[in-house]
Each structure stands twice: as structure tokens, then as C-alpha cells.
Design a protein around this motif. Structure first.
Motif, PDB file in Angstrom:
ATOM      1  N   VAL A 410     -14.380   0.841   6.298  1.00  0.00           N
ATOM      2  CA  VAL A 410     -14.515  -0.532   6.788  1.00  0.00           C
ATOM      3  C   VAL A 410     -14.637  -1.489   5.609  1.00  0.00           C
ATOM      4  O   VAL A 410     -14.002  -2.549   5.574  1.00  0.00           O
ATOM      5  CB  VAL A 410     -15.740  -0.651   7.722  1.00  0.00           C
ATOM      6  N   ARG A 411     -15.446  -1.124   4.629  1.00  0.00           N
ATOM      7  CA  ARG A 411     -15.607  -1.977   3.451  1.00  0.00           C
ATOM      8  C   ARG A 411     -14.286  -2.131   2.698  1.00  0.00           C
ATOM      9  O   ARG A 411     -13.978  -3.209   2.189  1.00  0.00           O
ATOM     10  CB  ARG A 411     -16.677  -1.402   2.524  1.00  0.00           C
ATOM     11  N   HIS A 412     -13.529  -1.063   2.611  1.00  0.00           N
ATOM     12  CA  HIS A 412     -12.248  -1.137   1.909  1.00  0.00           C
ATOM     13  C   HIS A 412     -11.305  -2.112   2.605  1.00  0.00           C
ATOM     14  O   HIS A 412     -10.612  -2.904   1.945  1.00  0.00           O
ATOM     15  CB  HIS A 412     -11.605   0.250   1.840  1.00  0.00           C
ATOM     16  N   ARG A 413     -11.264  -2.062   3.936  1.00  0.00           N
ATOM     17  CA  ARG A 413     -10.371  -2.961   4.673  1.00  0.00           C
ATOM     18  C   ARG A 413     -10.804  -4.417   4.506  1.00  0.00           C
ATOM     19  O   ARG A 413      -9.967  -5.309   4.325  1.00  0.00           O
ATOM     20  CB  ARG A 413     -10.332  -2.575   6.157  1.00  0.00           C
ATOM     21  N   VAL A 414     -12.090  -4.656   4.563  1.00  0.00           N
ATOM     22  CA  VAL A 414     -12.588  -6.022   4.405  1.00  0.00           C
ATOM     23  C   VAL A 414     -12.356  -6.498   2.971  1.00  0.00           C
ATOM     24  O   VAL A 414     -12.015  -7.665   2.738  1.00  0.00           O
ATOM     25  CB  VAL A 414     -14.078  -6.097   4.780  1.00  0.00           C
ATOM     26  N   ALA A 415     -12.528  -5.611   1.989  1.00  0.00           N
ATOM     27  CA  ALA A 415     -12.279  -5.973   0.591  1.00  0.00           C
ATOM     28  C   ALA A 415     -10.813  -6.340   0.384  1.00  0.00           C
ATOM     29  O   ALA A 415     -10.496  -7.292  -0.340  1.00  0.00           O
ATOM     30  CB  ALA A 415     -12.682  -4.825  -0.329  1.00  0.00           C
ATOM     31  N   ALA A 416      -9.905  -5.590   1.011  1.00  0.00           N
ATOM     32  CA  ALA A 416      -8.478  -5.905   0.900  1.00  0.00           C
ATOM     33  C   ALA A 416      -8.181  -7.283   1.481  1.00  0.00           C
ATOM     34  O   ALA A 416      -7.406  -8.061   0.906  1.00  0.00           O
ATOM     35  CB  ALA A 416      -7.652  -4.832   1.607  1.00  0.00           C
ATOM     36  N   LEU A 417      -8.811  -7.606   2.619  1.00  0.00           N
ATOM     37  CA  LEU A 417      -8.629  -8.923   3.224  1.00  0.00           C
ATOM     38  C   LEU A 417      -9.110 -10.019   2.280  1.00  0.00           C
ATOM     39  O   LEU A 417      -8.441 -11.039   2.105  1.00  0.00           O
ATOM     40  CB  LEU A 417      -9.396  -8.982   4.551  1.00  0.00           C
ATOM     41  N   ALA A 418     -10.259  -9.818   1.649  1.00  0.00           N
ATOM     42  CA  ALA A 418     -10.788 -10.813   0.720  1.00  0.00           C
ATOM     43  C   ALA A 418      -9.853 -11.004  -0.465  1.00  0.00           C
ATOM     44  O   ALA A 418      -9.619 -12.137  -0.917  1.00  0.00           O
ATOM     45  CB  ALA A 418     -12.177 -10.394   0.242  1.00  0.00           C
ATOM     46  N   GLY A 419      -9.318  -9.903  -0.999  1.00  0.00           N
ATOM     47  CA  GLY A 419      -8.410  -9.997  -2.137  1.00  0.00           C
ATOM     48  C   GLY A 419      -7.146 -10.767  -1.820  1.00  0.00           C
ATOM     49  O   GLY A 419      -6.674 -11.580  -2.636  1.00  0.00           O
ATOM     50  N   VAL A 420      -6.599 -10.556  -0.621  1.00  0.00           N
ATOM     51  CA  VAL A 420      -5.380 -11.273  -0.224  1.00  0.00           C
ATOM     52  C   VAL A 420      -5.670 -12.757  -0.023  1.00  0.00           C
ATOM     53  O   VAL A 420      -4.919 -13.630  -0.487  1.00  0.00           O
ATOM     54  CB  VAL A 420      -4.797 -10.650   1.062  1.00  0.00           C
ATOM     55  N   LEU A 421      -6.765 -13.075   0.669  1.00  0.00           N
ATOM     56  CA  LEU A 421      -7.081 -14.466   0.963  1.00  0.00           C
ATOM     57  C   LEU A 421      -7.460 -15.261  -0.286  1.00  0.00           C
ATOM     58  O   LEU A 421      -7.414 -16.493  -0.280  1.00  0.00           O
ATOM     59  CB  LEU A 421      -8.205 -14.545   1.991  1.00  0.00           C
ATOM     60  N   ALA A 422      -7.853 -14.560  -1.354  1.00  0.00           N
ATOM     61  CA  ALA A 422      -8.162 -15.264  -2.604  1.00  0.00           C
ATOM     62  C   ALA A 422      -6.947 -16.004  -3.145  1.00  0.00           C
ATOM     63  O   ALA A 422      -7.091 -16.958  -3.916  1.00  0.00           O
ATOM     64  CB  ALA A 422      -8.682 -14.269  -3.644  1.00  0.00           C
ATOM     65  N   LEU A 423      -5.762 -15.595  -2.729  1.00  0.00           N
ATOM     66  CA  LEU A 423      -4.526 -16.201  -3.232  1.00  0.00           C
ATOM     67  C   LEU A 423      -3.926 -17.205  -2.262  1.00  0.00           C
ATOM     68  O   LEU A 423      -2.802 -17.667  -2.466  1.00  0.00           O
ATOM     69  CB  LEU A 423      -3.491 -15.104  -3.516  1.00  0.00           C
ATOM     70  N   ALA A 424      -4.653 -17.571  -1.208  1.00  0.00           N
ATOM     71  CA  ALA A 424      -4.043 -18.278  -0.087  1.00  0.00           C
ATOM     72  C   ALA A 424      -4.038 -19.796  -0.201  1.00  0.00           C
ATOM     73  O   ALA A 424      -3.412 -20.458   0.616  1.00  0.00           O
ATOM     74  CB  ALA A 424      -4.749 -17.879   1.212  1.00  0.00           C
TER      75      ALA A 424
END
Length: 467
Positions: A410-424
Motif C-alpha cells: 500500500v505504501r509503495h502504491r501511494v509513494a508512486a502516486l506522490a512521485g507522479v503528482l510531483a511533476l503535475a
């Protein structure tokens, strides 16, 4: 030992990233109107490249730090707090980045200080240089924030006498206070939930979205999440006083931004888990919340217009999944000649609100034994399916999921979401054009190339040694 060196490298890499963010923001950030440069100018273009170069460095440092947290000798929470302070330091005096919302906060605070109805009128009613700094789409819109935040914004306006540099610094210090409260609450919530405090800090406080939007953007979401986290910490015990304090803090968080009101469910659930009976827990929570609401509204002097302002985010112009679907459906109906086209956006928004309510109910039914985790999932659902979404809204749920997620996946999936949105979002906070997107991608690619070259150099054998 190699570990301290690795932690040091993470500190330095992240510091380089936020330093690039701050430097790039000097020409490409959400600057005051008088300092804005033409997007096509060389300085502004270099600023966009520099900001996205910094975002990539910061994200890489965060991911490397995550590997350390999951390693055999993870850093202590105290060491991680030091890393957070080091990374945030260059952003303290940087221009606002990724959003112009901080100018709205200052204008609304000045309106309250001038005894204007901030819920009936937008910053245009204030007039003057401060109103000119507000993004055009919000100049005629009433404040969507609660009396607790507006009272603070009003106090800051009186303290700074409307001076823009002092006001911007004050709002950033307020945001930093919120981030500090988040960092205090995270390890305690993680221990209570049976999670690793260091992992919770890494995901919930050090992730790029916190630094980019809560610190660099000075968003008041930090002031919502900090008291929310502390309220949940206070509500863990079996004593009624803890539940009352928790309800007070969570209500204050909701009087900054309304979604935090869902935290009252978690306050009741945490008390019940600690041994209190459900009815007394619910009644004491409701009473404490009501008293806090009345007191905060009276102190702010804004009246109860904030209740009607809760529908402010429900705008057809907001960027949200339901709004996008509504506009697409409306365009299709208009093409077909249907008279129902104007109803498409409102219909999709109502459907989105209904879907949100159903999803939140299902979350609590399935995960009620983990109140903090249920609240995190609920707030993430509100952010994704609600009538408005911004990248930093994801932090509402991410903050609590970091503390209470039941598994590493779960943490990995949420971390991936945060990483993508950092570029948004672009550093100016304005709409993107093709030229700026090319510059942003160029800065990101440059960051990746530099990191790859540094990795290759680290893997190469030293002179005089065999490969």
C-alpha cells in the motif's frame, strides 16, 4: 560504516534539489505581478528548467532515502526530521511556487481585518495591489476556508500591515508550523497503528508533495493536517479528556478546510477501541466539536457564512474528474442538439458526490477496526472523486495512510502516486502551454541524465584498480 555516508548523500542530493527549486522560482515561480517575466523570456525559461531539474533531484533523494528506511539499519525518526529541515531550508525565503493561492490567503485575511464579508465577496472587493495578486478566476469568489484559518490570516494581515514580502514569509512560517505538527504526529500514530515510525515519516512528511506544495506553495492544507494528526493522537487513550481534546483539535482542522471533519469519525472510533462505550464517546465528541465551532466562529468574527461557502469548490471550471466528464458529456449532448447539455456538469458533480459518500461508507464498514487508515482512505477518496482536485489534495489521505497502512505494498502504491503528482504543476501555478511543457520536460530529462552519470561514475572502478 557506509550508512552515515548514504544518509549524508541523501541530504545533499535533496538539498541540491530544493536549492534548484528556490533559484528557479526566482524567475519562474508564482511571483508578485510586478516581478513576473514573460514566459518566453530566457530568464523565465531557464527558471522552469531549473525548477524541474530540482524536482527530479529531490524525488531521487526521497526514493534513495526510502531504500535506507527499508534497509537493515534504517535512520531514526530524529535523523529523518533533520533531513526534512535541511531539505526545507532553501524554500523558506523562496518565492511562492506551483500556485498563487497564498496571495488569496493574504487578501482574504486583509478583508477580514477590514471587516468585509469574505464569504459574500471575493478579493476584488478589497481592491488595491493585494487583490491584483490573486489569480483571476478567484478574484470574485468567496473564501472556501473556515473561520479558524481566516482568523489566523486576519491576525497575520494586521501584524504585517498588508506588506507583501512580510505576508508571504508569515504564511510560509504558518505552513511550516503545520508541517512540523504533522511530523510530530506521524511517529505516534504509526506506533499506535503497529507501523514503522521511520517509514511513516518518510512517506508522510518527507515526500516531495509536502515540500513542493505545503512548504514552497505555503498551502493551508498543512494547517489542516497538523491539528488533525495531533487530534487523532490525543484521542487514542481511554480517558474522556483525550477524546474531548481530540475532538477540539480535529474541529479546528475542519475549520481550516472542511474535509477534516471526517476525522471526528476516527475520534469516536479510537475512543471506542480504547474501551469507551459508543454513545458517550459520540456525544462528548459532538458536544466538544459544537462548542469549538461556535467559539472559533465568534473569535474570527466572520459569522456562519462559511457554511454556505462549502459549495465554493463545486464549480464547473474546477479541474476534477467529474468536471472533465461533465464537460465531455455536455459537448457530446450539444453536438447531438440536446437541450440537456447545460445539465451535464451539475449531474456528474452530484454523481461524484454520491459516489464519494458510498465509497466512504464502504471504507468504514470494511476497515473500521483501523480508524486512522479508514480516515486516510476516506480523505483520499474525497480528494480524487470530489468536485475539485489539486496535486496537494492527495496529501489529505497520504498523510494518514503513511502512518497506518497495513502493508508495504500500500505504501509503495501511494509513494508512486506522490512521485507522479510531483511533476503535475508548473512553477508559476498558471496553465501550461506547449513551450513551458517542453522546458519542464527538458529540465526533468536533464536531472535524470545527471543522476545517471553520477551513478555510472560511482560504479566505475577507482584508478589503479581492476574492474
Amino acid at each position: 560504516m557506509a550508512f552515515p555516508v548514504d544518509l549524508r548523500r541523501c541530504q545533499v542530493l535533496g538539498l541540491a534539489g530544493t536549492a534548484c527549486l528556490a533559484l528557479g522560482g526566482e524567475t519562474a515561480g508564482a511571483l508578485p505581478v510586478r516581478d513576473l517575466l514573460a514566459p518566453a523570456s530566457a530568464q523565465a525559461a531557464l527558471g522552469v528548467v531549473g525548477v524541474y531539474f530540482g524536482v527530479v533531484l529531490l524525488t531521487a533523494a526521497w526514493l534513495l532515502l526510502g531504500r535506507l528506511v527499508r534497509g537493515p539499519q534504517p535512520p531514526t525518526p530524529r535523523a529523518l526530521l533533520l533531513v526534512l529541515a535541511v531539505w526545507a531550508a532553501p524554500l523558506l525565503l523562496a518565492p511562492p511556487l506551483f500556485s498563487r493561492d497564498v496571495y488569496s490567503y493574504l487578501a482574504q485575511g486583509a478583508m477580514v481585518d477590514a471587516h468585509m464579508d469574505v464569504y459574500a465577496h471575493g478579493p476584488a472587493q478589497l481592491g488595491g495591489p493585494l487583490a491584483d495578486e490573486v489569480a483571476p478566476m478567484w478574484r470574485h469568489t468567496g473564501a472556501p476556508y473556515g473561520p479558524a484559518f481566516l482568523a489566523l490570516a486576519s491576525a497575520l494581515s494586521g501584524l504585517t500591515d498588508g506588506r507583501l514580502p512580510a505576508g508571504l514569509l508569515g504564511m510560509r512560517l504558518v505552513a511550516l508550523l503545520g508541517v512540523a505538527l504533522m511530523a510530530v504526529a506521524l511517529p505516534r500514530l504509526a506506533r499506535h497503528s503497529g507501523a514503522d515510525p521511520a517509514a511513516a515519516l518518510w512517506l508522510g512528511a518527507l515526500n516531495p508533495l509536502v515540500l513542493l506544495h505545503l512548504v514552497a506553495g505555503a498551502h493551508n492544507d498543512a494547517l489542516m493536517l497538523g491539528p488533525l494528526g495531533l487530534g487523532l493522537v490525543a484521542a487514542r487513550g481511554d480517558r474522556p479528556a483525550g477524546g474531548v481534546l481530540g475532538a477540539v483539535l480535529v474541529t479546528l482542522a475542519a475549520l481550516v478546510k472542511a474535509p477534516a471533519a471526517l476525522g471526528l469519525l476516527a475520534v469516536v472510533a479510537l475512543q471506542v477501541r480504547s474501551g469507551r462505550r459508543p454513545l458517550p464517546a459520540a456525544l462528548s465528541t459532538a458536544a466538544a466539536s459544537a462548542v469549538t465551532t461556535v467559539a472559533a466562529t465568534a473569535v474570527a468574527g466572520t459569522g456562519y457564512g462559511w457554511i454556505g461557502a462549502l459549495n465554493t469548490p463545486v464549480s464547473p471550471h474546477n479541474w476534477a474528474l467529474t468536471s472533465l466528464l461533465g464537460r465531455a458529456t455536455g459537448a457530446l449532448l450539444a453536438h447531438l442538439g440536446s437541450s440537456l447539455a447545460p445539465l451535464a456538469v451539475p449531474a456528474w458533480q452530484v454523481l461524484g458526490l454520491a459516489a464519494t459518500a458510498v465509497a466512504v461508507a464502504l471504507i468504514w464498514l470494511r476497515t473500521r477496526v483501523r480508524p486512522v487508515y479508514a480516515l486516510g482512505l476516506s480523505l483520499l477518496t474525497v480528494a480524487v472523486l470530489g468536485p475539485a482536485i489539486r496535486p496537494w489534495y492527495v496529501l489529505w489521505g497520504l498523510f494518514l495512510i503513511a502512518a497506518a497502512a497495513p502493508s508495504t505494498s500500500v505504501r509503495h502504491r501511494v509513494a508512486a502516486l506522490a512521485g507522479v503528482l510531483a511533476l503535475a504543476v508548473l512553477p508559476s501555478g498558471g496553465p501550461a502551454d506547449p513551450g513551458q511543457l517542453v522546458l519542464a520536460v527538458s529540465g526533468g530529462v536533464l536531472g535524470v541524465v545527471v543522476l545517471w552519470q553520477a551513478h555510472q561514475a560511482a560504479q566505475a572502478p577507482a584508478p589503479g584498480r581492476m574492474a
